[in-house]
Design an enzyme around this catalytic site. Sequence first.
Site, short mmCIF file in Angstrom:
data_model
loop_
_atom_site.label_atom_id
_atom_site.label_comp_id
_atom_site.label_asym_id
_atom_site.label_seq_id
_atom_site.Cartn_x
_atom_site.Cartn_y
_atom_site.Cartn_z
N CYS A 30 0.85 -1.20 0.00
CA CYS A 30 0.00 0.00 0.00
C CYS A 30 0.88 1.24 0.00
O CYS A 30 1.90 1.29 0.70
CB CYS A 30 -0.90 -0.01 1.23
SG CYS A 30 -2.03 1.38 1.34
N HIS A 61 -9.10 -3.77 -2.09
CA HIS A 61 -8.04 -3.05 -1.38
C HIS A 61 -8.32 -1.54 -1.40
O HIS A 61 -8.29 -0.89 -0.36
CB HIS A 61 -6.69 -3.36 -2.03
CG HIS A 61 -5.56 -2.58 -1.44
ND1 HIS A 61 -4.64 -3.14 -0.61
CD2 HIS A 61 -5.21 -1.26 -1.58
CE1 HIS A 61 -3.76 -2.20 -0.24
NE2 HIS A 61 -4.09 -1.06 -0.82
N GLU A 62 -8.58 -1.00 -2.60
CA GLU A 62 -8.79 0.45 -2.71
C GLU A 62 -10.05 0.90 -1.99
O GLU A 62 -10.06 1.92 -1.31
CB GLU A 62 -8.81 0.89 -4.18
CG GLU A 62 -7.49 0.73 -4.89
CD GLU A 62 -6.30 1.36 -4.19
OE1 GLU A 62 -6.46 2.39 -3.50
OE2 GLU A 62 -5.19 0.81 -4.33
N HIS A 109 -10.13 1.53 1.79
CA HIS A 109 -9.72 2.86 2.26
C HIS A 109 -10.93 3.76 2.50
O HIS A 109 -10.88 4.64 3.35
CB HIS A 109 -8.79 3.54 1.24
CG HIS A 109 -7.41 2.98 1.23
ND1 HIS A 109 -6.54 3.07 2.30
CD2 HIS A 109 -6.73 2.32 0.26
CE1 HIS A 109 -5.39 2.50 1.98
NE2 HIS A 109 -5.47 2.03 0.75
#
Length: 178
Positions: free
Chosen positions: A103, A145-146, A149
């Site tokens: 990351c 994953h994105e 956030h």
Amino acid sequence: MTIREIIRMGHPTLRQVALPLSTDEIQSETTERLVEDMIDTLKSSGGIGIAAPQINESVRLAIIEITQTGSRYGELEPLPLTVFVNPVITVLEETMAGSWEGCLSIPGLRGWVERSQKILVEYLDLELNNHKRVFSDFHATVCQHEFDHLDGHLYVDHVQDMRNLVFESEMTHLLHSD
């Protein structure tokens, strides 16, 4: 257009649930500049995705672009630059697979994370068009994953065995040990 500072793990913005963008906000000059800054920052960092909270903007916006077929992740199917506004994920299959995630907000570390391998993503683009796209395999992993956030989560939250959180410089030893 500006390359913005990528905030690091420990910064409180990375642990906040980001706010959805309204129709007016999506079409604003502010959001247009934010997306341009995110693109510049992503290209400068050498990453394949970035979410607005990573540059200290707590809104539900992320971009992904996979241009290279030969990367540290192996041979990948390219994904053109895609802007995801207010994305929502639905898991389509329970099949899980793991990979060594990294990351931009946690430089120098990699962690083994298992994620769903087939998802549906519903999102808006900057022209307010609704999209429903199925992503599988690595693309599904990148989306999850994105979009984590946007909910105040980092990949390290998904590492089940802390022995599988390592410095990148030690990856060679880990991958080649018996």
